[in-house]
Design a protein around this motif. Structure first.
Motif, PDB file in Angstrom:
ATOM      1  N   SER A   1       0.835  -1.108   0.152  1.00 31.63           N
ATOM      2  CA  SER A   1      -0.063   0.049   0.014  1.00 31.63           C
ATOM      3  C   SER A   1       0.685   1.182  -0.090  1.00 31.63           C
ATOM      4  CB  SER A   1      -0.946   0.182   1.248  1.00 31.63           C
ATOM      5  OG  SER A   1      -0.266   0.004   2.528  1.00 31.63           O
ATOM      6  N   GLY A   2       2.240   1.205  -0.058  1.00 32.95           N
ATOM      7  CA  GLY A   2       3.003   2.052  -0.185  1.00 32.95           C
ATOM      8  C   GLY A   2       3.427   2.904   1.304  1.00 32.95           C
ATOM      9  N   VAL A   3       3.092   2.125   2.313  1.00 31.02           N
ATOM     10  CA  VAL A   3       3.660   2.705   3.785  1.00 31.02           C
ATOM     11  C   VAL A   3       5.165   2.269   3.867  1.00 31.02           C
ATOM     12  CG1 VAL A   3       3.462   2.369   6.047  1.00 31.02           C
ATOM     13  CG2 VAL A   3       1.349   2.498   4.427  1.00 31.02           C
ATOM     14  N   LEU A   4       5.878   3.079   4.062  1.00 28.14           N
ATOM     15  CA  LEU A   4       7.482   3.074   4.580  1.00 28.14           C
ATOM     16  C   LEU A   4       7.456   2.450   5.976  1.00 28.14           C
ATOM     17  CD1 LEU A   4      10.477   2.980   3.763  1.00 28.14           C
ATOM     18  CD2 LEU A   4      10.177   5.704   4.431  1.00 28.14           C
ATOM     19  N   VAL A   5       8.225   1.402   6.237  1.00 29.16           N
ATOM     20  CA  VAL A   5       8.366   0.999   7.405  1.00 29.16           C
ATOM     21  C   VAL A   5       9.897   1.374   7.593  1.00 29.16           C
ATOM     22  CG1 VAL A   5       8.615  -1.050   9.124  1.00 29.16           C
ATOM     23  CG2 VAL A   5       6.807  -0.843   7.430  1.00 29.16           C
ATOM     24  N   LEU A   6      10.198   2.291   8.491  1.00 25.61           N
ATOM     25  CA  LEU A   6      11.453   2.973   8.717  1.00 25.61           C
ATOM     26  C   LEU A   6      12.431   1.939   9.760  1.00 25.61           C
ATOM     27  CD1 LEU A   6      10.489   6.597  10.083  1.00 25.61           C
ATOM     28  CD2 LEU A   6      11.760   5.797   8.001  1.00 25.61           C
TER      29      LEU A   6
ATOM     30  N   GLY B   1      -0.539  17.634  -3.612  1.00 23.70           N
ATOM     31  CA  GLY B   1      -1.647  17.093  -2.685  1.00 23.70           C
ATOM     32  C   GLY B   1      -2.596  16.077  -3.282  1.00 23.70           C
ATOM     33  N   HIS B   2      -3.556  15.408  -2.771  1.00 28.67           N
ATOM     34  CA  HIS B   2      -4.573  14.410  -3.314  1.00 28.67           C
ATOM     35  C   HIS B   2      -5.414  15.089  -4.407  1.00 28.67           C
ATOM     36  CE1 HIS B   2      -3.134  11.654  -0.192  1.00 28.67           C
ATOM     37  NE2 HIS B   2      -3.093  12.437   0.617  1.00 28.67           N
ATOM     38  N   VAL B   3      -5.404  14.580  -5.423  1.00 32.75           N
ATOM     39  CA  VAL B   3      -6.029  15.088  -6.775  1.00 32.75           C
ATOM     40  C   VAL B   3      -7.411  14.359  -6.930  1.00 32.75           C
ATOM     41  CG1 VAL B   3      -5.967  15.940  -9.049  1.00 32.75           C
ATOM     42  CG2 VAL B   3      -4.056  16.073  -7.530  1.00 32.75           C
ATOM     43  N   HIS B   4      -8.272  14.917  -7.334  1.00 33.61           N
ATOM     44  CA  HIS B   4      -9.578  13.983  -7.360  1.00 33.61           C
ATOM     45  C   HIS B   4     -10.232  15.067  -8.860  1.00 33.61           C
ATOM     46  CE1 HIS B   4      -9.622  12.261  -3.718  1.00 33.61           C
ATOM     47  NE2 HIS B   4      -9.433  13.231  -3.148  1.00 33.61           N
ATOM     48  N   SER B   5     -10.852  13.983  -9.698  1.00 35.06           N
ATOM     49  CA  SER B   5     -11.336  14.494 -11.008  1.00 35.06           C
ATOM     50  C   SER B   5     -12.933  14.691 -10.536  1.00 35.06           C
ATOM     51  CB  SER B   5     -11.018  13.635 -11.974  1.00 35.06           C
ATOM     52  OG  SER B   5     -11.905  14.106 -13.082  1.00 35.06           O
TER      53      SER B   5
ATOM     54  N   ARG C   1      -1.310   4.416  -0.908  1.00 35.25           N
ATOM     55  CA  ARG C   1      -1.686   5.591  -0.067  1.00 35.25           C
ATOM     56  C   ARG C   1      -1.363   6.781  -0.948  1.00 35.25           C
ATOM     57  NH1 ARG C   1      -2.841   2.011   2.968  1.00 35.25           N
ATOM     58  NH2 ARG C   1      -2.769   2.014   5.310  1.00 35.25           N
ATOM     59  N   THR C   2      -0.582   6.637  -1.885  1.00 32.59           N
ATOM     60  CA  THR C   2      -0.058   7.703  -2.672  1.00 32.59           C
ATOM     61  C   THR C   2      -0.660   7.910  -4.013  1.00 32.59           C
ATOM     62  OG1 THR C   2       1.623   6.531  -3.331  1.00 32.59           O
ATOM     63  CG2 THR C   2       2.009   7.924  -1.451  1.00 32.59           C
ATOM     64  N   GLU C   3      -1.700   6.955  -4.406  1.00 28.06           N
ATOM     65  CA  GLU C   3      -2.172   6.740  -5.902  1.00 28.06           C
ATOM     66  C   GLU C   3      -2.629   7.906  -6.366  1.00 28.06           C
ATOM     67  OE1 GLU C   3      -2.899   4.862  -9.214  1.00 28.06           O
ATOM     68  OE2 GLU C   3      -1.809   4.198  -7.617  1.00 28.06           O
TER      69      GLU C   3
END
Length: 678
Positions: A418-423, A540-544, A471-473
């Motif tokens: 899902s694009g989460v980075l585990v440090l 930012g998060h973009v929505h059409s 998360r970053t889609e």
């Protein structure tokens, strides 16, 4: 004739060819004006003679890797980089010294600025060009792979990019019309495969499109009918009984289903099931982070994806719906990441904060995420403000807010599907440095040059419930020239502003007001009103929305001519704590629509049903919703509502009433609710 290859290479391109330390050292020497150089041009051949005794030669028709440096060092030395940067500065200064009577043929000597910004199409490379650059046997092998199928997202711009979604490889074309300057995040030995694939994919993209999704899938994927049927049975039990009546045996069945889905290559359905399991666990533990709306969204998306998999739809590429080889947990070997903003998602009883970063080499975007439960409502403790939560330390004295606006250096890490980075654990594995917000160096497709490019991308993509669940889609950084017409929308309690790009196209910036973000909201409003003409980038998060774009910002970059600063909207930055609706100098707009109120009640009723079960629903509620929806023009939605209401009303007349029909109607409503979110 100028060397267009040297003019087109940015500092970021040069860092990809050598390393960032070499480029920075060359820039520092050049900025100090010591040493100085003399340039001799003979056709396309360049010779730089430096006052420190170094001579760099760029033979005609040769790349920078073939340049000759008298220092004796091998490879692309800092002296070669220094010479390239000096050449670019000389070219940039030429128009200022040119006399009005002199004319320049733009076809022969394009300005450096045009080389850096004009979109071009790698699809114009011919197969002969590819064979000349690579071996014919390699091209034949690549053609076979192309015939087997690819899934790639394309962006035409100054640096056209092909991001392969099924194999986790990104190819960037650095110099217009020159196949010798290509960078890819794969082994150099694989370039003869990935570069031709990218070129052929660009040929498939219509010439009038700046971005798009290309899918070549010749073989049908197997349909795991039995596995999907088992999942349906598990979900039907949820619809009928609700989370409040499900026991541990249901969780165990769902957990086995998750493992089977993942083994079958259904990555995104498996991820949805994982999130659903987590919500069930939070509910059982009476955790404030449980969110009924989240359960509704998960169920609706599961229905949509499993239905599309069963029907083997070709309208949307199956790898997008199912997931692909690249959608797996990935070990990160370390590197440098650029903070691009801080996002906040407020639930009913919790808040989730995400610091977003882009990998400086691969261009991949990840999120470092933390969820905070609100205090017990019966306690006297007030929920912490978003700005306080943003100061939470996540590693080695580094807060979420710091990650979102700095450069992160890590020695290792892990990225989830899902694009989460585990440090990584251990203070020595993580460090941060300030950044200068030179976001021109951010990589596409995350970074976009115009709203037209962004619109083209969204036009080519399927709905979000059939896309990768990262998360970053829908997160992007956009180059803009100003933010204007700043208003406060009283109906929806949010800030609105119009963003304008260099092509005079516009998009709407939207930022909601929250009581836990009073200071940050007010500071953002005042910043946009006073310095809107200084806004140069928005992330930012973009929505059409219809034919327009809405951007929910997580960071803005302002440039006053002397320096750049990054503004995280959720941090106060000196803002006051007054309610924006009480500010007399803020223009207000809008009234809350009947449609918004209808959809809110619809989603709330379905969320309650998933908690208590379909049998506990009231027929009158669904009749009322059906009547209201019919007045708004809904047909398919109100039909399903009426059928559910009719089935529920039959309970009072039958002793042998079963919930089978009711759960079937409810399932249709769960799907329609998720579609309505688009």
């Amino acid at each position: 004739m100028p060397r267009t290859d040297l003019l087109a290479l940015t500092a970021d391109d040069l860092a990809a060819i050598t390393n960032r330390g070499t480029v920075k050292r060359a820039q520092k020497e050049l900025d100090s004006d010591s040493p100085t150089c003399e340039l001799v041009e003979e056709a396309d051949a360049l010779t730089f003679t430096w006052s420190d005794g170094i001579t760099c030669q760029f033979p005609a028709g040769k790349t920078i890797q073939e340049a000759i440096c008298s220092s004796g060092s091998l490879g692309v030395t800092r002296h070669i980089i220094r010479s390239i940067l000096a050449y670019q500065r000389l070219a940039a200064a030429e128009p200022e010294s040119q006399s009005p009577d002199e004319s320049v043929d733009s076809a022969e000597a394009p300005p450096a600025a045009n080389l850096l910004t004009a979109p071009w199409n790698p699809g114009t490379f011919t197969d002969d060009d590819l064979i000349a650059q690579f071996r014919k046997t390699a091209i034949t092998k690549a053609r076979k792979k192309f015939g087997e199928g690819i899934l790639v997202e394309l962006t035409r711009g100054a640096k056209p990019t092909a991001r392969f979604l099924d194999q986790a490889c990104t190819v960037r074309f650095l110099v217009p019309g020159d196949l010798r300057y290509v960078h890819a995040d794969c082994a150099e030995s694989l370039l003869p495969t990935w570069v031709p694939l990218a070129v052929w994919a660009f040929r498939e993209l219509p010439e009038d499109q700046l971005a798009g999704l290309i899918s070549i899938q010749n073989a049908d994927l197997p349909i795991p009918t039995e596995l999907l049927a088992k999942l349906d049975d598990i979900l039907l039990q949820l619809y009928g009984e609700g989370l409040s009546n499900l026991g541990s045996s249901w969780s165990a069945r769902l957990m086995r289903s998750e493992a089977q889905l993942r083994s079958a290559g259904l990555v995104w359905p498996a991820e949805l099931v994982t999130d659903l399991l987590q919500q069930h666990q939070l509910y059982q533990q009476h955790d404030a982070r449980f969110e009924p709306q989240a359960v509704l969204n998960l169920v609706g998306e599961l229905i949509a994806r499993t239905r599309a998999i069963r029907r083997a739809t070709k309208a949307v590429p199956q790898p997008l719906i199912r997931g692909s080889k690249s959608d797996r947990p990935t070990e990160i070997a370390g590197g440098r990441m650029i903070g691009v903003g801080l996002g906040v998602q407020a639930g009913k009883h919790h808040a989730t904060l995400c610091a977003y970063l882009q990998d400086a080499e691969s261009g991949g975007v990840v999120a470092v995420e933390r969820t905070f439960a609100d205090p017990d409502p019966d306690s006297d403790e007030a929920p912490r403000s978003f700005s306080d939560l943003a100061e939470t330390i996540v590693s080695r004295g580094t807060s979420l807010a710091s990650l979102a606006s700095s450069q992160l250096l890590i020695k290792s890490g892990k990225r989830t599907p899902s694009g989460v980075l585990v440090l990584p654990r251990g203070a020595s594995n993580v460090s941060t440095n300030p950044q200068s917000f030179q976001w021109e160096q951010l990589k596409p497709p995350f970074a976009v040059e115009s709203f037209a490019q962004l619109t083209a991308r969204f036009d080519s993509l399927p709905p979000s419930y059939l896309r990768p669940r990262r998360r970053t889609e829908n997160l992007h950084a956009i180059n803009v020239v100003a933010a204007e017409e700043v208003t406060f929308d009283t109906a929806h309690q949010r800030l609105r502003a119009e963003l304008r790009d260099a092509n005079e196209d516009t998009a709407q910036l939207v930022y909601p007001f929250h009581t836990r973000d009073r200071a940050g909201f007010d500071a953002l409003f005042e910043t946009l009103q006073r310095q809107g003409d200084q806004v140069r980038f928005v992330c930012g998060h973009v929505h059409s929305v219809g034919r327009s774009l809405e951007i929910h910002p997580i960071c803005l970059v302002l440039d006053d001519g002397d320096r750049r600063v990054g503004v995280l909207p959720s941090l106060p930055n000196g803002g006051s704590n007054r309610d924006p609706s009480e500010s007399a100098d803020k223009p207000t707009t809008g009234e809350r629509s009947v449609l918004d109120e209808f959809l809110e009640e619809f989603h709330s009723s379905l969320s309650d049903m998933l908690v208590t079960g379909v049998a506990s629903s009231d027929a009158r509620t669904w009749n009322d919703l059906s009547d209201a929806g019919r007045q708004l023009g809904f047909t398919r939605l109100t039909t399903a509502m009426s059928e559910l209401a009719e089935t529920l009303a039959a309970r009072s007349n039958r002793l042998d009433w079963e919930d089978t029909a009711a759960t079937r109607h409810a399932r249709e409503l769960f799907l329609l609710a998720r579609i309505a979110m688009e």
